[in-house]
Design an enzyme around this catalytic site. Structure first.
Site, PDB file in Angstrom:
ATOM      1  N   ARG A  44     107.691  -5.396 -18.564  1.00  0.00           N
ATOM      2  CA  ARG A  44     108.085  -4.326 -19.493  1.00  0.00           C
ATOM      3  C   ARG A  44     109.286  -4.792 -20.312  1.00  0.00           C
ATOM      4  NH1 ARG A  44     107.018  -1.033 -14.920  1.00  0.00           N
ATOM      5  NH2 ARG A  44     109.225  -0.707 -14.441  1.00  0.00           N
ATOM      6  N   LYS A 135     114.096  12.576 -28.070  1.00  0.00           N
ATOM      7  CA  LYS A 135     112.749  13.082 -28.323  1.00  0.00           C
ATOM      8  C   LYS A 135     112.255  13.915 -27.152  1.00  0.00           C
ATOM      9  CE  LYS A 135     108.481  11.305 -27.400  1.00  0.00           C
ATOM     10  NZ  LYS A 135     107.369  10.333 -27.405  1.00  0.00           N
ATOM     11  N   GLU A 176     109.027  17.406 -31.173  1.00  0.00           N
ATOM     12  CA  GLU A 176     107.651  16.903 -31.278  1.00  0.00           C
ATOM     13  C   GLU A 176     106.636  17.856 -30.647  1.00  0.00           C
ATOM     14  OE1 GLU A 176     106.868  13.117 -29.360  1.00  0.00           O
ATOM     15  OE2 GLU A 176     104.864  12.984 -30.219  1.00  0.00           O
ATOM     16  N   LYS A 221     108.666  15.897 -35.526  1.00  0.00           N
ATOM     17  CA  LYS A 221     107.667  14.842 -35.301  1.00  0.00           C
ATOM     18  C   LYS A 221     106.336  15.508 -34.997  1.00  0.00           C
ATOM     19  CE  LYS A 221     106.571  10.846 -32.408  1.00  0.00           C
ATOM     20  NZ  LYS A 221     107.103   9.590 -31.869  1.00  0.00           N
TER      21      LYS A 221
HETATM   22  P1  13P Z   1     101.701   7.569 -30.815  1.00  0.00           P
HETATM   23  O1  13P Z   1     102.132   7.197 -32.213  1.00  0.00           O
HETATM   24  O2  13P Z   1     101.076   6.438 -30.072  1.00  0.00           O
HETATM   25  O3  13P Z   1     100.936   8.850 -30.771  1.00  0.00           O
HETATM   26  O4  13P Z   1     103.048   7.833 -30.006  1.00  0.00           O
HETATM   27  C1  13P Z   1     104.086   8.493 -30.606  1.00  0.00           C
HETATM   28  C2  13P Z   1     104.852   9.234 -29.581  1.00  0.00           C
HETATM   29  O5  13P Z   1     106.048   9.065 -29.469  1.00  0.00           O
HETATM   30  C3  13P Z   1     104.152  10.200 -28.746  1.00  0.00           C
HETATM   31  O6  13P Z   1     105.062  10.976 -28.036  1.00  0.00           O
END
Ligand code: 13P
Length: 335
Positions: A44, A135, A176, A221
């Site tokens: 990772r 986030k 998000e 987002k």
């Molecule tokens: P994806 O662009 O792969 O959907 O991932 C963005 C993300 O941060 C999802 O929480």
């Protein structure tokens, strides 16, 4: 300390966007398994080191990187903290702070995101490590009975509590709410996605206001408005761009400085084409850019294939996608 609005503006600066490299351990294990690798701490680290040392991509096209708790405190193989690598490229470090989406009690297939307990203390710690933004992802499922009003409200409420705690800690919340395109059964129409996305955004902004969140110090987002991944009819790029833009204009206040989309299982090129088409139409009060995970990393991951000797070509693959999405954020990408 930079103001929340200044950090948010920097994250959506013209031609730049966010790299989502915050795959949880189970998710990164799934990504590694797709190329036949077992996930461990060292791999990772190597993989993320490859991304963060991609100087061309990071300095020219990436404004911020969303990290995991593990990565925020991790160092490259030579001992350089990842945070230092990002600072050298003038990239803002961000941190995923939710603890994942879990089955919603009494519901069929819906999820509620956990992680509010102790969040104030964790945010203070992340701020002391230099995190400029955070986030939290809420997941909205579409099926025959979902989403329910209860699920949308619960996820919106959690997003608002998270966002107000972030701002208290001097961290920009990236909010998000993801209406899933690649969930089960995934056969819904683009119209259904538009309706659900509209209701979700309306509820989220209602909760953000109730919680006293400063809209000028956050980023949204969202998902794009798409048909489910198993839908019979695949909408055109123009239709996705038009419907997404329409929905955002209806439900996202102009005070929000920027909107950075998730890619949500779109192909690399779809995610780029849709973003570019929206910006080509233009005439929106916010900067529209990318905060992609898979759509920035897919090719780089396969090219890397677990080997440090593949760093250079993998970094080139990543830089290519980053450049294409940078053009898309300016409405200038062409096939
Ligand atoms: P994806 O662009 O792969 O959907 O991932 C963005 C993300 O941060 C999802 O929480």
């Amino acid at each position: 300390m930079a103001s929340l609005n200044a950090i948010a503006q920097k994250l959506v600066a013209p031609g730049k966007g966010i790299l989502a490299a915050d795959e949880s351990e189970p998710t990164i294990a799934k990504r590694f398994a797709s190329i036949g690798l077992d996930s461990n701490l060292e791999l990772r680290r190597d993989y993320r080191e490859m991304l963060f040392r991609a100087t061309d991509a990071m300095t020219n096209y990436i404004s911020g990187v969303i990290l995991t708790e593990e990565t925020l405190e991790q160092s490259a193989m030579d001992g350089t903290p990842f945070r230092t690598l990002l600072a050298e490229a003038d990239v803002v470090p961000g941190i995923k702070v939710d603890r994942g989406a879990f089955p919603m009690p009494g519901s069929d297939g819906e999820k509620i995101t956990e992680g509010l307990d102790g969040l104030r203390q964790r945010l203070a710690h992340y701020a002391s490590l230099g995190a400029g933004f955070a986030k939290w992802r809420g997941v909205i499922t579409i099926n025959e009975t979902a989403p329910t009003r209860n699920n949308i409200r619960a996820n919106a409420h959690a997003l608002a509590r998270y966002a107000s705690l972030c701002q208290e800690a001097g961290i920009v919340p990236v909010v998000e709410p993801e209406v899933l395109a690649d969930g089960e059964p995934g056969d819904h129409s683009i119209q259904r996605c538009q309706d659900v996305t509209g209701e979700t955004l309306e509820t989220v902004f209602k909760e953000l206001r109730l919680a006293g969140v400063d809209l000028s110090g956050m980023l949204l987002k969202p998902n794009m408005v798409l048909a489910g991944h198993r839908a019979g009819d695949k909408p055109s790029v123009d239709e996705v761009a038009r419907k997404t833009r329409e929905t955002l204009l209806q439900f996202v206040p102009a005070a929000v400085p920027g909107i950075a989309f998730l890619s949500g299982g779109q192909t690399d090129e779809e995610a780029t084409a849709h973003l570019s088409a929206m910006n080509e139409i233009g005439n929106m009060p916010w900067h529209l850019t990318f905060s992609y995970g898979r759509a920035l990393q897919n090719v780089a991951l396969r090219t890397w294939n677990g080997k440090r000797e593949n760093f250079a070509p993998a970094q080139e693959a990543f830089a290519h996608r980053a450049r294409m999405n940078s053009l898309a954020s300016l409405g200038q990408w062409r096939r």
